[in-house]
Design an enzyme around this catalytic site. Sequence first.
Site, PDB file in Angstrom:
ATOM      1  N   HIS A   1      -7.569   1.022   2.429  1.00 32.21           N
ATOM      2  CA  HIS A   1      -7.346  -0.403   2.686  1.00 32.21           C
ATOM      3  C   HIS A   1      -6.151  -0.721   3.579  1.00 32.21           C
ATOM      4  CE1 HIS A   1      -8.006  -4.520   2.136  1.00 32.21           C
ATOM      5  NE2 HIS A   1      -8.027  -4.610   0.827  1.00 32.21           N
TER       6      HIS A   1
ATOM      7  N   TYR B   1       0.785  -1.227   0.000  1.00 30.22           N
ATOM      8  CA  TYR B   1       0.000   0.000   0.000  1.00 30.22           C
ATOM      9  C   TYR B   1       0.820   1.282   0.000  1.00 30.22           C
ATOM     10  CZ  TYR B   1      -3.789  -3.193   1.015  1.00 30.22           C
ATOM     11  OH  TYR B   1      -4.693  -4.220   0.930  1.00 30.22           O
TER      12      TYR B   1
ATOM     13  N   PRO C   1     -11.265  -0.331  -1.823  1.00 34.59           N
ATOM     14  CA  PRO C   1     -12.470  -1.086  -2.169  1.00 34.59           C
ATOM     15  C   PRO C   1     -13.709  -0.438  -1.569  1.00 34.59           C
ATOM     16  CG  PRO C   1     -11.344  -2.154  -0.362  1.00 34.59           C
ATOM     17  CD  PRO C   1     -10.506  -0.960  -0.730  1.00 34.59           C
TER      18      PRO C   1
ATOM     19  N   SER D   1     -10.695 -12.066  -4.732  1.00 29.46           N
ATOM     20  CA  SER D   1     -10.905 -12.128  -3.294  1.00 29.46           C
ATOM     21  C   SER D   1     -12.323 -12.583  -3.000  1.00 29.46           C
ATOM     22  CB  SER D   1     -10.665 -10.759  -2.653  1.00 29.46           C
ATOM     23  OG  SER D   1     -10.826 -10.815  -1.263  1.00 29.46           O
TER      24      SER D   1
END
Length: 655
Positions: free
Chosen positions: A329, A90, A103, A543
């Site tokens: 995230h 990240y 997300p 995912s």
Amino acid sequence: MPVLNQEPSKDPDPGDSLPKLPLPALKTTLDTYLRGMKHLLTEEQFKKTQEAVKHFGAPGGVGELLHGKLVERREKKANWVYDYWLNDMYLNNRLALPVNSSPAMVFPPQNFRAPIESIKFAANLISGILEYKSQLDTRALPVEYARGQLAGTSLCMEQYYRIFTSYRVPGHKRDTLVAQDSTVMPEPEHIIVACKNQLFVLDVVINFRRLSTQDLLTQLEKIVKMAENPDERQPPIGLLTSDGRAEWAEARGVLVRESTNRDSLDMIERCLCLVCLDDASGTDLTDSTRAMLMLHGGGMGRNGGNRWYDKSVQFVVGAGGCCGVVCEHSPFEGIILVQCIEYLLKYMTGSPSKLVRASSVSELPAPRRLRWKCTPGMCKLLASSEDKLQRLVKNLDMNVHKFHHYGKEFIKKLKMSPDAFIQVALQLAYYRCHGRQVSTYESASIRRFKDGRVDNIRSATPEALDFVRAMSNGRTSDADKMELLRGAITAQTKYSTMAIMGMAIDNHLLGLREIAQELKMDKPEMFKDEAYHISNQFLLSTSQVPTTVEMFCCYGPVVPNGYGVCYNPQAHHFVFSVSSLRESPQTCSSQFVKNLEQGLLDMRDLCRKSSPDPHEPKQGQTMETPTQKKPADLSKGRVLDKTQSQANSKAGGKP
């Protein structure tokens, strides 16, 4: 504020008794790496990779040296890979957060028949947020326990305590994740409310008393009225947070030169969360449309400026009924957010029962508008951010598809793992679209270990390739196809188990690469090799994010020519959120969905031919790991289904 880049928090927690993340044997990781890459490379590429890996893993060589350093690091750190992983996944990423990283969870469409109804919804939601946070502040959240492998093992709860305390500060080369200290009786707490691209401070605790739902409604009505005043209109500074991270860091550096801007930024960085009161979008709210609106707000023409992407959670309440949550995230995984949201949605419908509220605060201070001082140069930066966000909006190709022909119960009756079955179906869909197999990411939770986040299940196995080829060549018998399907599911299940047990290869390889850099060594040839680059270009990033209430998760692809696929398996249907970028001539979300649907039907028909009655599957089929009953002494904790404990939202891939 504490910085989370290097170490998670040290607060006492039941997770302190969790084991440390294991470190796989070097030879095992290198052998697994070669086996997983051979079928994805040309013969010439693989020969070169073999030599590089052989040199790296030679006795007394650089691999053994670096692995030894990781062993030492494991002794000293609570989690040997945590900071390496956080930076790599990240904080080092320079791309804009919307679509590329953050997300969203999309709620069922709400039927607001009047403007006041959406404001009431928001007030009730905030009451639930405060109730949930009080559980976090007192560490009253029940510890969760795993099922499947290591049934009854407690899971690390640390991520929950970052939901409302984390904030991502942009940097020119690397961002910083910071956290507020959380206490039972904090300073007056506040939420930032975004309305018509304006930002307001809503105090939710006044004189050590939490505002009632009615008081919150009163304050929100004031905010809506204030936002409509054109004379007080401030520039849409939130747009800057949708830009690339280096660009936003530069703009932030200009902003903080003015004390007014510093004060406004401070209020945002210390808030619990954002609540974004969006205008009605004026479009047909299909699942795909709501997913796109949640990910990017629809651009400046709609609600794209009504966000602040650095904050860990933004609850979106649209006047037209489009509601959900956008999450930054880096502090936590998708399943953590799911548990929080499910609590809130159940709270809002009366379960769990609401506690008795304190009486209304008699004199409510007016919410405060955040103000900004902008130079002409800052106005140009805002215009640039707006233009880039609009390009993101036009580029995203999102297709949310509900597959109604069967669900996970049908697969379970075949004694197969639903997650493995879906992963093989995704391999089949990609192969039918593109005629080849590519590096694939499926996130696997490693919360069984102290401060565990995720590792990667590499679903593009040789066994899956054998199966998808057989399904496409027109020559293989059904019996042989079925045998290959079983083999593919067995391989997928085996890798999944290896990953959740902390023995997968991606974190290990990352650690070896990063510690070489720390030691200021030349980058080992294995990490310069083309195969290593290919292995980390996740053209298929997947995912599983299961829910017990009606909602779904979505995110963008992690590489320009790839797909992002999030799926929610239910008893009798599946929800797939498939994303790609329109600028790529190689990808098309609707075509992928078409092949996915047909592949799932073909796999069902194949299974039925081999076992006409799914209640009585043939002998020899792959058996799912037996689920054990929860031990009696764990009755106060929450038990997560095996697939739930593996599920996380988007991860993987280096754009």
